[in-house]
Design an enzyme around this catalytic site. Structure first.
Site, PDB file in Angstrom:
ATOM      1  N   GLY A 579       1.010  -1.246   0.160  1.00 40.43           N
ATOM      2  CA  GLY A 579       0.005  -0.020   0.076  1.00 40.43           C
ATOM      3  C   GLY A 579       0.892   1.183   0.162  1.00 40.43           C
ATOM      4  O   GLY A 579       0.378   2.247  -0.578  1.00 40.43           O
ATOM      5  N   PHE A 580       1.942   1.335   0.763  1.00 45.77           N
ATOM      6  CA  PHE A 580       2.670   2.758   0.957  1.00 45.77           C
ATOM      7  C   PHE A 580       4.106   2.556   0.309  1.00 45.77           C
ATOM      8  O   PHE A 580       4.864   3.443   0.328  1.00 45.77           O
ATOM      9  CB  PHE A 580       2.458   3.356   2.139  1.00 45.77           C
ATOM     10  CG  PHE A 580       3.292   2.753   3.180  1.00 45.77           C
ATOM     11  CD1 PHE A 580       4.431   3.696   3.673  1.00 45.77           C
ATOM     12  CD2 PHE A 580       3.096   1.673   3.842  1.00 45.77           C
ATOM     13  CE1 PHE A 580       5.215   3.349   4.673  1.00 45.77           C
ATOM     14  CE2 PHE A 580       3.911   1.125   4.841  1.00 45.77           C
ATOM     15  CZ  PHE A 580       4.729   1.942   5.441  1.00 45.77           C
ATOM     16  N   GLY A 581       4.603   1.214  -0.083  1.00 41.13           N
ATOM     17  CA  GLY A 581       5.795   1.206  -0.512  1.00 41.13           C
ATOM     18  C   GLY A 581       6.463  -0.394  -1.039  1.00 41.13           C
ATOM     19  O   GLY A 581       5.500  -1.000  -1.058  1.00 41.13           O
ATOM     20  N   VAL A 583       8.249  -3.904  -0.742  1.00 41.86           N
ATOM     21  CA  VAL A 583       8.486  -5.065   0.398  1.00 41.86           C
ATOM     22  C   VAL A 583       9.696  -5.791  -0.200  1.00 41.86           C
ATOM     23  O   VAL A 583       9.632  -6.203  -1.108  1.00 41.86           O
ATOM     24  CB  VAL A 583       7.075  -5.811   0.254  1.00 41.86           C
ATOM     25  CG1 VAL A 583       7.230  -6.828   1.447  1.00 41.86           C
ATOM     26  CG2 VAL A 583       5.718  -5.082   0.653  1.00 41.86           C
ATOM     27  N   LYS A 597       8.240  -3.822   4.740  1.00 46.03           N
ATOM     28  CA  LYS A 597       7.790  -2.781   3.975  1.00 46.03           C
ATOM     29  C   LYS A 597       8.443  -1.635   4.101  1.00 46.03           C
ATOM     30  O   LYS A 597       8.503  -0.809   5.036  1.00 46.03           O
ATOM     31  CB  LYS A 597       6.185  -2.806   4.211  1.00 46.03           C
ATOM     32  CG  LYS A 597       5.457  -1.992   3.148  1.00 46.03           C
ATOM     33  CD  LYS A 597       4.058  -2.527   2.997  1.00 46.03           C
ATOM     34  CE  LYS A 597       2.959  -2.116   4.186  1.00 46.03           C
ATOM     35  NZ  LYS A 597       1.741  -2.293   3.836  1.00 46.03           N
ATOM     36  N   ASP A 693      -9.525  -2.480   2.251  1.00 45.09           N
ATOM     37  CA  ASP A 693      -8.635  -2.903   1.076  1.00 45.09           C
ATOM     38  C   ASP A 693      -8.583  -4.463   1.024  1.00 45.09           C
ATOM     39  O   ASP A 693      -7.544  -4.896   0.728  1.00 45.09           O
ATOM     40  CB  ASP A 693      -7.427  -2.209   1.067  1.00 45.09           C
ATOM     41  CG  ASP A 693      -6.845  -2.098  -0.249  1.00 45.09           C
ATOM     42  OD1 ASP A 693      -7.545  -2.219  -1.346  1.00 45.09           O
ATOM     43  OD2 ASP A 693      -5.603  -1.748  -0.547  1.00 45.09           O
TER      44      ASP A 693
END
Ligand SMILES: *[C@@H]1O[C@H](CO)[C@@H](O)[C@H](O)[C@H]1NC(C)=O
Ligand SMILES: *[C@@H]1O[C@H](CO)[C@@H](O)[C@H](O)[C@H]1NC(C)=O
Ligand SMILES: *[C@@H]1O[C@H](CO)[C@@H](O)[C@H](O)[C@H]1NC(C)=O
Ligand SMILES: *[C@@H]1O[C@H](CO)[C@@H](O)[C@H](O)[C@H]1NC(C)=O
Ligand SMILES: *[C@@H]1O[C@H](CO)[C@@H](O)[C@H](O)[C@H]1NC(C)=O
Ligand SMILES: *[C@@H]1O[C@H](CO)[C@@H](O)[C@H](O)[C@H]1NC(C)=O
Ligand SMILES: *[C@@H]1O[C@H](CO)[C@@H](O)[C@H](O)[C@H]1NC(C)=O
Ligand SMILES: *[C@@H]1O[C@H](CO)[C@@H](O)[C@H](O)[C@H]1NC(C)=O
Ligand SMILES: *[C@@H]1O[C@H](CO)[C@@H](O)[C@H](O)[C@H]1NC(C)=O
Ligand SMILES: *[C@@H]1O[C@H](CO)[C@@H](O)[C@H](O)[C@H]1NC(C)=O
Length: 873
Positions: A579-581, A583, A597, A693
């Site tokens: 979701g934000f970067g 992994v 992550k 999500d």
């Protein structure tokens, strides 16, 4: 902008007069710039009933002017006077607002030959540190700018900036609080481009017809037919366009042709958001349907289902992400579906361009400190207006600022007030400039002592107090520090006996910034090896300016960035993108495998990071991925999770990346486990959470194919029942996103149930969630058609399962999936009901397996009693 001319006339001229009853103008700021002091303020503007006030208390500079007498009658009162700025490069209004709230901000500029020079000026308009617009007043009727914007601090600086010889001016400035959660963007603010209602005749709709003081202009095309209603259309969906705008609508005269709206882009790379408002205002026959889709430049915009206007009830189509046009041409079409018997219809349309305000404002406490210092010493410098640090060419003289990262607020690093005729004592507000490195107060008339706080300022390394009239002794704190301290020319200052103070005191002990942990480390090192040179100890990580307290109880699991680099072997193996970067694979304690992550600090990323850490601190469940630790050091953010070696469900269904196609009984168990994880979020933790999500890519599988939900970056608590709207940004993954949540913004656990239904459909059919090449793009449409077409369940099921499943359990699961994915949340089961049905499906499948293969093959069987469940039954 073709609409601006017509709009401007409506704004400025007295076309209609009607008495307006008193309306709530709460939070409105309506400034008549340059209103002379001998005129009543505030006064009620006749046409709208808006209360306009003088701008005098919102700005300290500028002079007042009035348009040429022979022009006065052409314009409404708020536009007849103006404020102009012959002095200084930048002059700013300071308006008090609420941070994180959305506002409509509109500014008007009318030259009106106020100075008799007949030369219309050109200048820049800034919002805080960012350029908002270039203003050119060639047009005799003036110009205006309007944006929808969320301020990042509690004050809003609106600045007029000289770009050449011309004198900037402003006629009126208005601010209206808007509802949050509407007009949301992925990034940036919105600049009004067009706002129409569709009517053949009529005039601008203004406040108080529009509760937010937006201005709606009539528009109509030859190839359209107008339909009307005398009834009121229910308009309260948060966008709330005026009643009068919804009483009429445009439809294409040729019923099978699309309704087309075109415009020309001003810049090739402009990005747009549009908001299309529509409601059914015709009486439909029983055999009539009206359904349509939106097309942009011939491409269908994805929606879970075609648009169906509701009877006398407003629906607003809002884009989730910005759109760009095809070169200069922008072409928006509403096209009816095959089964629709009626043409598309539209009542009103708003189009906005995205405007970026990337530069953050200077740290608020630094600004407050500078205001205090300026007031304490009675400094009134014409250039000390607006943001102290940015734009760089307008930085306040006397200052230097840190300029490292556009996503963190600038900080003041240097203050030089030498030879500025300062008297009195050294201002205590200086200690609030916590990132200050250099302070120069030399050659003033400062009196009093050298304050102790200077020694406690962590970053300060140069202090020049020479050439003043300071007295007393030098505080101990200043003697200890590794800093350059200049004190000569202060005859009354007492130097400590025996210790000769050099021109510069340079101490070698490291700074007091050192967090307690490091102090302990130093202490231990000193104890062990007395002669160690202490300077070699690295400083602790610089913490972010964000409030760290929520992570405080997480200290035990905190990793340093270098540990993260080490555990991931310098980010060698990429596992995927979250979701934000990115992994990465990693190893801690030599053997334990982890997934790391990693994100760079950005506002959005930080929010998601924080949401995820906060959530994972509170929740523990065998079907939720657990957190091993995290790293938050400077700009580096990382979340360290348990590693799930079997990847995600999506890969297994697609067979990509060498993953197996899993059998039906395993699919059911995975579905059950994912549902158990969700049930825990919905009813097992306090406050309850929605995941927001849920998708196959977020269902991870451990070595035994046990399912765990991942990626809580978008999760949040949902509101208490009875509250009308959730004010947060609608977020999720297209295709899985609950259409009802998308439309209403109302967040509830049933939105997760919808997404879960889509996951189930994927597990059953192995079809793509969205298939743009199919007429029925969305999986629910395709499966719905197959079910209605009385297709055999065998044709709907994933062919890769090779018919190896119990038909009853398969059709039960399919019914369950379709009811979860019902477009109406009230018809969806709760997650606990989902769990119940899944268990029944599993029982059917288990008994088939037993019958087929005998009782030994228990390996893939699900032991229902071992699955944790929260509901006592
Ligand atoms: C305000 O003063 C100006 C002159 O200073 C004068 O022309 C104007 O008429 C006055 N307005 C009112 C409302 O008294
Ligand atoms: C508003 O209307 C009143 C009377 O209807 C009139 O006296 C006044 O001058 C008007 N004000 C403006 C600013 O036009
Ligand atoms: C702006 O006004 C607010 C209060 O209205 C005040 O707290 C703040 O210091 C002001 N900021 C500037 C830069 O003048
Ligand atoms: C300004 O507005 C007037 C009507 O008030 C109109 O007649 C004139 O054409 C406009 N001028 C321009 C340049 O648009
Ligand atoms: C829309 O048009 C109709 C006639 O076509 C007119 O009567 C009505 O006033 C118009 N509505 C508005 C809000 O101007
Ligand atoms: C109506 O629109 C359809 C589709 O665009 C087109 O094929 C047809 O020729 C149009 N009919 C008329 C009379 O213009
Ligand atoms: C719908 O029914 C009406 C009569 O009730 C009829 O006149 C009309 O042609 C029908 N329309 C369609 C599309 O079948
Ligand atoms: C500056 O701040 C101090 C407190 O830190 C306060 O006592 C003082 O009144 C402020 N001075 C001005 C001019 O705002
Ligand atoms: C300090 O004040 C004295 C008078 O009180 C004045 O003569 C002198 O110029 C001042 N010094 C500075 C640097 O402003
Ligand atoms: C500073 O100087 C000004 C005049 O130059 C005087 O009015 C003021 O009182 C002085 N302030 C202090 C604290 O001495």
């Amino acid at each position: 902008m073709e609409s601006s001319f017509g709009l401007l006339l409506v704004l400025l001229t007295l076309t209609i007069i009607h008495i307006v009853q008193a309306q709530d103008q709460q939070g409105f700021i309506s400034l008549d710039c340059g209103l002379p002091p001998n005129e009543t303020s505030p006064y009620k503007e006749n046409r709208t009933g808006l209360l306009f006030s003088s701008d005098a208390t919102f700005i300290q500079s500028g002079k007042t002017g009035r348009v040429q007498a022979n022009q006065e009658r052409k314009f409404l009162k708020p536009y007849r006077t103006l404020r102009y700025f012959p002095e200084g490069i930048r002059n700013c209004y300071n308006l008090s607002v609420f941070k994180e709230r959305k506002y409509l901000i509109r500014a008007y500029f009318l030259y009106g030959n106020y100075d008799g020079q007949n030369t219309a000026p050109v200048f820049d308009l800034y919002l805080g540190p960012n350029l908002w617009a270039k203003i050119d007043l060639q047009d005799e009727n003036g110009t205006w700018e309007e944006i929808l914007h969320i301020p990042t601090s509690n004050s809003l600086q609106i600045c007029l900036v000289k770009t050449g010889m011309a004198t900037p001016l402003i006629s009126s400035l208005v601010i209206r609080p808007m509802r949050t959660g509407r007009y949301t963007t992925e990034s940036g603010s919105l600049k009004t481009y067009k706002r129409f209602y569709f009517n053949k005749s009529g005039s601008g709709l203004l406040y108080s017809k529009d509760v937010y003081d937006r201005i709606w202009m009539p528009r109509f095309e030859d190839e359209w037919t107008q339909i009307s209603t005398a009834l009121r259309v229910y308009n309260k969906n948060g966008y709330d366009p005026p009643d009068d705008a919804l009483k009429n609508a445009a439809t294409p005269t040729n019923a099978s042709a699309p309704l087309t709206i075109e415009w020309v882009s001003e810049n090739l790379d402009d990005q747009y958001y549009f908001y299309a408002h529509y409601a059914e205002i015709q009486d439909l026959q029983a055999n009539d349907t009206r359904e349509f889709n939106f097309l942009l430049n011939g491409q269908k915009l994805y929606m879970p289902s075609p648009e169906v206007p509701k009877k006398l009830r407003l629906t607003t189509f809002e884009g989730m992400s910005p759109i760009t046009c095809n070169g200069w041409e922008c072409n928006l079409q509403l096209i009816r579906t095959k089964r629709s018997t009626l043409p598309p219809l539209l009542n009103a349309l708003e189009v906005y361009t995205v405007i970026q305000f990337p530069q953050l404002e200077t740290d608020e406490s630094d600004v407050v400190a500078m205001k205090n210092i300026s007031a304490s010493y009675g400094l009134s410098r014409i250039n000390w207006q607006g943001d102290p640090c940015f734009p760089e060419q307008l930085r306040w003289d006397a200052l230097d600022c840190s300029n490292t990262n556009i996503s963190t607020p600038p900080r003041i690093t240097s203050l030089n007030l030498s030879s500025s005729r300062l008297n009195g004592t050294i201002a205590t507000a200086i200690q609030s400039l916590t990132q200050l490195e250099t302070l120069d107060l030399s050659n003033n008339n400062l009196t009093g002592g050298v304050p102790e706080f200077l020694g406690k300022m962590k970053s300060l390394s140069v202090i020049n107090l020479s050439g003043n009239n300071l007295n007393g002794s030098i505080p101990q704190a200043l003697r200890k520090k590794r800093l350059k301290l200049y004190l000569e020319g202060n005859p009354r200052l007492i130097k400590r006996p025996k210790e000769k103070i050099p021109v510069a005191i340079v101490a070698s002990v490291p700074v007091a910034i050192v967090a307690s942990v490091v102090i302990v480390v130093i202490f231990l090192v000193l104890r062990k090896r007395k002669s160690t040179i202490v300077q070699g100890i690295p400083l602790p990580p610089r913490t972010s300016t964000e409030n760290d307290s929520s992570f405080a109880n997480k200290k035990s699991k905190r990793f340093t960035y270098s540990e993260v680099v080490q555990m991931t072997n310098d980010f060698q193996r990429v596992l995927g993108k979250g979701g934000f970067g990115m992994v990465y694979h990693g190893t801690v304690k030599g053997s334990e495998q982890v997934a790391v992550k990693v994100s760079q600090l950005s506002t959005q990323g930080y929010k998601q990071f924080k949401a995820e850490v906060d959530l994972l601190l509170r929740v523990h469940h065998t079907n939720l991925v657990s957190l091993v630790g995290y790293c938050h050091e400077g700009n580096h953010l990382a979340l360290i999770y348990e590693f799930l070696p079997n990847g995600d469900l999506k890969q297994h269904l697609s067979g990509k990346g060498g993953k197996s196609i899993i059998n039906w009984s395993t699919r059911l168990r995975i579905a059950l486990e994912a549902a158990l994880g969700l049930e825990y979020l919905h009813i097992g933790c306090t406050p309850p959470m929605v995941h927001r999500d849920v998708k196959t890519a977020n269902i991870l599988l451990d070595e035994n194919f046990k399912a765990k939900l991942a990626d809580f970056g978008l999760s949040r608590s949902f509101q208490v029942k009875g509250e009308p709207y959730d004010s947060t940004l609608v977020a999720g993954t297209p295709g899985y996103l609950d259409p009802e949540y998308y439309r209403t913004g109302r967040l509830a656990e049933k939105s997760d149930v919808y997404s879960f239904g889509i996951v189930l459909l994927e597990m059953i059919t192995n079809q793509p969630v969205i298939n743009q090449t199919s007429e029925n793009a969305h999986i629910t449409q395709r499966v719905g058609v197959e079910i209605n077409g009385a297709n055999n369940i065998l044709e709907i099921m994933d062919p890769k399962l090779c018919k190896d499943y119990d038909i009853k359990s398969a059709s039960r699961a399919l019914d369950l999936a379709m009811s979860c994915a019902d477009s109406s949340s009230s018809k969806r089961p709760s997650i606990s009901e989902v769990i119940q049905v899944l268990k029944e499906c599993i029982l059917c499948e288990n008994s088939r397996i037993r019958n087929n293969r005998g009782l030994e093959s228990e390996d893939m069987n699900v032991d229902l009693d071992s699955s944790e469940t929260l509901m006592a039954r």
